[in-house]
Design an enzyme around this catalytic site. Structure first.
Site, PDB file in Angstrom:
ATOM      1  N   ARG A 120     -48.150  17.179 -49.525  1.00  0.00           N
ATOM      2  CA  ARG A 120     -47.059  16.432 -50.141  1.00  0.00           C
ATOM      3  C   ARG A 120     -46.514  17.107 -51.392  1.00  0.00           C
ATOM      4  NH1 ARG A 120     -50.846  13.144 -47.948  1.00  0.00           N
ATOM      5  NH2 ARG A 120     -50.097  11.440 -46.625  1.00  0.00           N
ATOM      6  N   HIS A 145     -45.400  17.959 -45.494  1.00  0.00           N
ATOM      7  CA  HIS A 145     -45.532  19.031 -44.504  1.00  0.00           C
ATOM      8  C   HIS A 145     -44.227  19.789 -44.249  1.00  0.00           C
ATOM      9  CE1 HIS A 145     -49.577  17.925 -44.025  1.00  0.00           C
ATOM     10  NE2 HIS A 145     -49.474  17.041 -43.049  1.00  0.00           N
ATOM     11  N   HIS A 219     -52.948  22.021 -38.548  1.00  0.00           N
ATOM     12  CA  HIS A 219     -53.211  20.581 -38.561  1.00  0.00           C
ATOM     13  C   HIS A 219     -53.960  20.120 -37.309  1.00  0.00           C
ATOM     14  CE1 HIS A 219     -52.609  16.388 -39.664  1.00  0.00           C
ATOM     15  NE2 HIS A 219     -51.917  16.754 -40.729  1.00  0.00           N
ATOM     16  N   ASP A 291     -58.315  10.967 -46.813  1.00  0.00           N
ATOM     17  CA  ASP A 291     -57.110  11.787 -46.679  1.00  0.00           C
ATOM     18  C   ASP A 291     -56.863  12.434 -48.035  1.00  0.00           C
ATOM     19  OD1 ASP A 291     -54.821  13.026 -45.827  1.00  0.00           O
ATOM     20  OD2 ASP A 291     -53.588  11.221 -45.726  1.00  0.00           O
ATOM     21  N   GLU A 357     -57.801  20.842 -43.106  1.00  0.00           N
ATOM     22  CA  GLU A 357     -56.590  21.593 -43.417  1.00  0.00           C
ATOM     23  C   GLU A 357     -56.839  22.437 -44.673  1.00  0.00           C
ATOM     24  OE1 GLU A 357     -53.143  18.723 -43.318  1.00  0.00           O
ATOM     25  OE2 GLU A 357     -54.827  17.399 -42.769  1.00  0.00           O
TER      26      GLU A 357
END
Length: 392
Positions: A120, A145, A219, A291, A357
């Site tokens: 982000r 992304h 991803h 996350d 990631e």
């Protein structure tokens, strides 16, 4: 994505019929008779007038990886378990149509190359050398992304590579200046290579003709029990990171580098993914699970270091992640909620997979204390991540 006509579809071959008599294991108990690694290609539909191909990389030791030229997507990774049975361990769609229709707020980015900027950027804005740039907003008031049409939506030019112990797929894409609001024309090459040790390496290489920012990653969602199983909560993860970057309510880093010790974010020793995922922790509540970006323990090492390891107790399959990047985003598919039919026909739900990631930190252009993501003319962006599979 609308208006794209899919002219040809080739569903992924089922993995049920693919077996190995034995497999290379962590303990070295068995090994598949050595065969040369190989790579093949086949049509996988079209995007408008542009054909899409699927390349299959085989290690010669029971591992097979399928990669699309659309988005550089890893569609499947098939690896043996401790008994030699082969299964697909990443989430994906059986046809190109599944990826083309995966849009909007429910977009999952299954297996894709993420760029120009992974993760982000706050409010879709950043300043560079006194100039301000604005990006598409596509996630809770922020840019995620790379924007609404990032690298995952492009058809990449491809070429195959072979040597004595590995095979590779080289993908290239030129992002013009101003695409998704980013400055500079970016020439990007992503090379996937698979060797006889059942290690998939991804090398990212880019140059620019004007100052810009860049943060590339992949991803893929992993489920070491097999993509057709319920969830990953019993799988054990180790993340070699003493710190992570907490976020605000829109999942933008606050700028703090916080210790994981004494929190549900402590994966410094093998811990089941589901052990603390429902803890009453403000950060877990914000993200509906994990996350977040972990700050890898790198010391002064600028090369490949081990960032994480995962193991499925039932099948024995293991995944070791090494990278040159400073961070890794561990995400537990918190927003995958029963709307997606995978390669095996299985319906994916929350917790169906986890990502690793490898990356620079989210929103780095707006945090001077974070490692820089700036790329200038004359410089080369060079990043490598290795996913090594085995069976304990």
């Amino acid at each position: 994505m609308r208006g794209r006509r899919l002219l040809q579809l080739i569903p992924i071959a089922g993995v049920a019929g693919l077996t190995a008599c034995s497999s290379t294991t962590d303990s070295g108990n068995a090994s598949v008779p050595a065969e040369p690694p190989s790579i093949t290609s086949e049509p996988f539909g079209q995007l408008g007038d542009t054909p899409v191909s699927r390349h299959t990389l085989t290690s010669g030791h029971g591992m097979r990886v399928r990669i699309l030229t659309y988005g550089g997507i890893i569609q499947s990774i098939e690896v043996p378990d401790r008994a030699g049975h082969v299964g697909n361990v990443v989430l994906g769609f059986p046809t190109l149509d599944g990826y083309l229709n995966n849009t909007g707020s429910a977009k999952t980015y299954f297996g894709a190359i993420i760029g120009r900027y992974g993760n982000r950027i706050a409010r879709g804005a950043f300043s560079l050398n006194g100039n301000e740039y604005h990006l598409p907003i596509n996630n809770n008031g922020n840019s995620l992304h790379g924007g609404t049409a990032g690298f995952e939506t492009k058809v990449w030019q491809s070429g195959q590579q072979n040597d004595s112990d590995s095979v590779g797929l080289k993908l290239q894409y030129i992002s013009p200046a101003g695409e998704m609001g980013y400055p500079g024309t970016l020439m990007t090459t992503v090379t996937y290579s698979l060797n006889q040790k059942n290690e998939l390496r991804i090398n990212y290489h880019a140059t620019t003709d004007a100052p810009t920012v860049i943060n590339l990653t992949n991803h893929s969602y992993f489920n070491l029990a097999g993509e057709d199983t319920l969830n990953v909560y019993d799988q054990k993860v180790t993340i070699h990171a003493d710190n992570y970057t907490p976020t605000d309510p829109t999942q933008i880093p606050t700028g703090q580098i916080a210790p994981v010790k004494g929190t549900p974010f402590d994966f410094t020793s093998p811990t089941a993914i589901g052990a603390h995922i429902t803890a009453n922790d403000p950060q877990l509540l914000l993200a509906h699970g994990y996350d977040h970006n972990w700050v890898i323990n790198r010391g002064n090492n600028t090369g490949l270091v081990q960032a994480a390891r995962a193991e499925d107790p039932q099948t024995g399959r293991t995944l070791t992640v090494s990278t040159t990047e400073p961070g890794v985003q561990f995400y537990t598919s918190n927003f995958v909620e029963g709307a997606f039919t995978g390669t095996s026909g299985h319906i994916y739900r929350q917790g169906a997979g986890f990502t690793m990631e490898t990356q620079h930190y989210p929103d780095s252009p707006n945090h001077p204390n974070f490692p820089t993501t700036a790329l200038n003319p004359g410089q080369t962006y060079d990043s490598t991540t290795a996913f090594a599979f085995g069976a304990a």
